[in-house]
Design an enzyme around this catalytic site. Structure first.
Site, mmCIF file in Angstrom:
data_model
loop_
_atom_site.group_PDB
_atom_site.id
_atom_site.type_symbol
_atom_site.label_atom_id
_atom_site.label_comp_id
_atom_site.label_asym_id
_atom_site.label_seq_id
_atom_site.Cartn_x
_atom_site.Cartn_y
_atom_site.Cartn_z
ATOM 1 N N GLY A 1 0.925 -1.151 0.000
ATOM 2 C CA GLY A 1 0.000 0.000 0.000
ATOM 3 C C GLY A 1 0.937 1.167 0.000
ATOM 4 N N THR A 2 0.894 2.001 -0.950
ATOM 5 C CA THR A 2 2.107 2.749 -1.240
ATOM 6 C C THR A 2 1.832 4.060 -1.943
ATOM 7 O OG1 THR A 2 4.241 2.483 -2.319
ATOM 8 C CG2 THR A 2 2.327 1.718 -3.490
#
Lengths: 240, 204
Positions: free
Chosen positions: A39-40
């Site tokens: 998740g970035t």
């Protein structure tokens, strides 16, 4: 101009890509079976003479930060990189396949392949296995035909060329910033600042993004990698 | 998606020699999104008593307000400050009243009693009290906090050393949690005064 390897042969192998969801990592949360995600925040911007790509460095498993110094900028060949978001296992597996296929293609072609080709291979893998994968990829690099290019391949497997692209869960917080601050024909320094600020803003608001800011500047002479450590990350409004 | 990890928090309290310290992060978030970085999770309940609340933010605010009411009523009736152990029982009762529809919050209590002895304790979300004597933790990174506290804690630290120890425990634990962080606040309570410090931390 089609390359010499057949698309159907590639498809056969590509469709044998098994869902590479990793075994539960040794995270300490109650979510033992939570897949490891990047998740970035990832980003790529083309400038005159090359591209700059950037990413945060957090890998989370549930709310546990499994890796706080991840490298989400993966090299495909000398002048082509990809930024990975989504499932860590899926994107690593896809990048490995693309690296392999592209290197075979380069041998057959006799010269360095275009970024377009790498993006197309990403697209094939992501589209044909769309039901089993969770991968949002930005493929960016430099080639002698087109200069710097950025291709974005989001979840379903479409592929579209853009002057710049942002991706990952943190990107939602910086769409406005990027739309307001992007200019065509930016210099290398302006581009670097743009990428660093956008990722810093996303890191500040997104729980799934954090750590250091990794950047890579790709031009005809190759790649220059930069890391902005936690205390050097630009800071903006933080409340009182 | 657990309700206790909807907002995210990191709270820790430690006992030292004639002093206690309580610390928390400052993040208020909704799942992955951070909404503000100055959210209060530690509330004073007297001159030498503080309670930190981890868990669902709405319940953190509701429980702190209900405790404030009960505290004010206690002060009016008893005409004295409440003892920490009595306060712990008050919280425990407040939470157990809602046994089958609980407040989704886990309190951490830190204070000095009337004899100057340090007191720390915590309860679970339905009021089971725990008084270990060295440190207590609560929040989404409680496991990380346990690890840090076990490693760094030594008994009978003075106020300055206790501040350093609790700060490092909190900072390094919340760096491994995606839902806690974005600043930190530390209160060190001694017989005479409360020193509050805000820490500069990673804002990610």
């Amino acid at each position: 101009t089609q390359s010499s390897w057949t698309l159907s042969g590639l498809e056969n192998i590509a469709s044998m890509v098994v869902d590479a969801i990793s075994a539960p990592p040794a995270g300490l949360t109650q979510d033992f079976n939570q897949e490891v995600l990047t998740g970035t925040t990832i980003m790529a911007v083309a400038f005159d003479g090359g591209v700059i790509i950037g990413a945060d460095s957090r890998t989370s498993s549930g709310s546990y930060v499994a890796n706080r110094v991840t490298d989400k900028l993966t090299q495909i060949n000398d002048t082509i990189f990809c930024c990975r978001s989504g499932s860590a296992a899926d994107t690593q597996a896809i990048a490995d396949y693309v690296k392999y296929y592209l290197s075979m293609h380069a041998v057959e072609l006799g010269e360095q392949p275009e970024v377009r080709t790498a993006a197309s291979i990403f697209q094939q893998l992501c589209y044909n296995n769309r039901d089993n994968l969770m991968a949002g990829i930005i493929c960016a690099g430099w080639d002698k035909v087109n200069g710097g290019s950025v291709y974005t391949i989001p979840l379903g497997g479409m592929c579209v060329k853009q002057p710049f692209s942002i991706g990952g869960s943190g990107s939602t917080y910086v769409y406005g910033f990027c739309d307001a601050n992007y200019k065509e024909k930016m210099s290398r320094e302006e581009c670097e600042r743009f990428v660093k600020h956008a990722i810093a803003l996303a890191i500040a608001r997104d729980g799934s993004s954090g750590g250091v800011i990794r950047m890579a500047i790709i031009d005809k002479s190759g790649v220059e990698r930069k890391v902005t450590l936690g205390n050097e990350v630009p800071r903006f409004y933080e409340g009182n | 998606m657990s309700i206790m990890s909807y907002n995210g928090a990191a709270i820790v309290a430690m006992a030292g020699k004639d002093c206690v310290a309580i610390a928390s992060d400052r993040r208020f978030g909704v799942q992955a999104q951070t909404v503000s970085m100055d959210f209060q999770k530690i509330f004073p309940m007297g001159e030498r008593l503080m309670v930190g609340l981890a868990g669902l933010a709405t319940d953190v605010q509701t429980v702190s307000e209900r405790l404030r009411f009960k505290m004010n009523m206690y002060k009016l009736r008893e005409e004295r400050d409440i003892e920490p152990v009595t306060f712990m029982h008050m919280i425990s009762n407040l939470l157990y009243e809602k046994r089958f529809g609980p407040y989704f919050c886990e309190p951490v209590i830190a204070g000095i009693d009337k004899h100057g002895k340090p007191f720390i304790s915590s309860t679970d979300l339905i009021g089971c009290p725990m008084t270990p004597g060295n440190f207590v933790v609560a929040g989404t990174c409680s496991e990380q906090l346990y690890g840090m506290c076990e490693a760094l804690y030594v008994p009978d630290l003075g106020p300055e050393d206790l501040f350093e120890t609790i700060s490092q425990s909190l900072l390094n634990a919340q760096d491994r949690d995606a839902l806690a962080g974005w600043g930190a606040v530390v209160h060190v309570i001694t017989k005479d005064q409360v020193i509050t410090r805000t820490l500069k931390s990673r804002m990610d």
